[in-house]
Design a protein around this motif. Structure first.
Motif, PDB file in Angstrom:
ATOM      1  N   LYS A 100       0.808  -1.215  -0.013  1.00  0.00           N
ATOM      2  CA  LYS A 100       0.015   0.028  -0.109  1.00  0.00           C
ATOM      3  C   LYS A 100       0.603   1.232  -0.108  1.00  0.00           C
ATOM      4  N   ASP A 101       2.089   1.191   0.274  1.00  0.00           N
ATOM      5  CA  ASP A 101       3.086   2.306   0.285  1.00  0.00           C
ATOM      6  C   ASP A 101       3.413   2.926  -1.280  1.00  0.00           C
ATOM      7  N   GLN A 102       3.117   1.760  -2.319  1.00  0.00           N
ATOM      8  CA  GLN A 102       3.417   2.128  -3.729  1.00  0.00           C
ATOM      9  C   GLN A 102       4.738   2.672  -3.789  1.00  0.00           C
ATOM     10  N   LEU A 103       5.836   1.856  -3.342  1.00  0.00           N
ATOM     11  CA  LEU A 103       7.003   2.348  -3.587  1.00  0.00           C
ATOM     12  C   LEU A 103       7.954   1.470  -4.592  1.00  0.00           C
ATOM     13  N   ASP A 104       7.336   0.685  -5.342  1.00  0.00           N
ATOM     14  CA  ASP A 104       7.888  -0.242  -6.372  1.00  0.00           C
ATOM     15  C   ASP A 104       8.548   0.536  -7.267  1.00  0.00           C
ATOM     16  N   GLU A 105       7.990   1.412  -7.784  1.00  0.00           N
ATOM     17  CA  GLU A 105       8.609   2.294  -9.107  1.00  0.00           C
ATOM     18  C   GLU A 105       9.795   2.951  -8.424  1.00  0.00           C
ATOM     19  N   LEU A 106       9.892   3.847  -7.244  1.00  0.00           N
ATOM     20  CA  LEU A 106      10.860   4.166  -6.822  1.00  0.00           C
ATOM     21  C   LEU A 106      11.905   3.240  -6.359  1.00  0.00           C
ATOM     22  N   LEU A 107      11.963   2.283  -6.022  1.00  0.00           N
ATOM     23  CA  LEU A 107      12.632   1.260  -5.689  1.00  0.00           C
ATOM     24  C   LEU A 107      13.357   0.693  -6.765  1.00  0.00           C
ATOM     25  N   GLN A 108      12.639   0.759  -8.132  1.00  0.00           N
ATOM     26  CA  GLN A 108      13.205  -0.021  -9.299  1.00  0.00           C
ATOM     27  C   GLN A 108      13.937   1.301 -10.161  1.00  0.00           C
ATOM     28  N   ALA A 109      13.983   2.546  -9.777  1.00  0.00           N
ATOM     29  CA  ALA A 109      14.408   3.514 -10.376  1.00  0.00           C
ATOM     30  C   ALA A 109      16.052   3.549 -10.739  1.00  0.00           C
ATOM     31  N   SER A 110      16.395   3.966 -11.985  1.00  0.00           N
ATOM     32  CA  SER A 110      17.635   3.914 -12.403  1.00  0.00           C
ATOM     33  C   SER A 110      18.567   4.856 -11.203  1.00  0.00           C
TER      34      SER A 110
END
Length: 265
Positions: free
Chosen positions: A83-93
């Motif tokens: 629910k924190d929706q952090l996947d995109e941030l954690l996968q960022a270059s």
């Protein structure tokens, strides 16, 4: 030049951009102060971090509990919640650069010339201003230099009183809990870290800011407490979290004019 204090963004990048249009933000003249919790729960933590970092010295921010938890996750001391929706941030270059930038941000930002203090949650009753600044600076140094040391001991609700601090680890945890998690205290000033409701609905606890009502203090700007919806009855203490991530609004306060601005989309 104008200085605007902005409540918890929590990845609500669209609303942040709308708010900057509302206040007619000029990055050449104005500065933004962020109350922490830049990331988590909202849909666009990555764009939020990238944008605020890009502002350079035109942005002042302090760390919130969600920011610290995100860093602890990066370093392997915690796990993310979907629910924190952090996947995109954690996968960022550019994750390493964003993490490094976030680690440089303090728990407290104080401007003695204007007697202004920015904090995510609040100041513990057991502290004086100087002890708060000194302890927060110590935490910031550990976070920058040996973050693993900090994250290994960060989680926990004790000690609840400044007078009970015995070790470095106690001191760091107390500072983090005061600056990023606290809302209420017990009558003896002990931190209470679970209750989130509006004070009108809680009769057995005391909001942290009430302890500063009759004590000298700088102007204090804080976020974290969404159920307050910007309410603080103590003169010179300003609540800025108005629950944007929960479907309410994002708020900015102009220090020079004492005017509030809010947007909901």
């Amino acid at each position: 030049m104008a200085s605007y204090v902005i409540g918890d963004v929590q990845g609500c990048f669209k609303q942040l951009q709308s708010l900057l249009i509302e206040i007619q933000f000029d990055p050449k003249l104005d500065e933004l102060w962020f109350c922490g919790d830049l990331v988590a729960r909202g849909p666009d933590s990555l764009a939020t971090l990238r944008f605020i970092r890009s502002l350079g010295n035109k942005a002042k921010t302090v760390l919130g509990n969600h920011d610290l938890h995100f860093l602890a996750c990066v370093y392997g001391f915690a796990t993310t919640d979907p629910k924190d929706q952090l996947d995109e941030l954690l996968q960022a270059s550019d994750l390493p650069e964003l993490v490094d930038w976030l680690q440089q941000q303090p728990l407290l930002h104080f401007e003695p010339e204007r007697n202004l203090l920015l904090v995510h949650a609040g100041l513990a009753p057991g502290w004086g201003l100087q002890s708060a600044l000194d302890t927060a600076a110590e935490v910031s140094q550990v976070l920058r230099e040996t973050p693993e040391t900090l994250f290994a001991v960060m989680y926990g609700n004790t000690p609840a009183l400044w007078s009970e601090v015995k070790t470095n680890e106690d001191r760091w945890r107390f500072a983090i809990n005061s600056c990023t998690r606290m809302r209420f205290c017990l009558s003896n000033g002990a931190l209470e870290l679970k209750e989130k409701r509006h004070p009108e609905k809680v009769s057995t606890l005391i909001p942290w800011y009430e302890f500063w009502k009759h004590r000298p203090h700088p102007q204090i700007f804080f976020g974290h407490w969404a159920s307050l919806m910007g309410y603080s009855p103590v003169e010179g203490i300003y609540a800025l979290d108005t629950g944007c991530v929960w479907g309410n609004c994002l708020t900015a306060y102009c220090i020079e004019t004492a005017q509030r601005y809010s947007v909901s989309d």
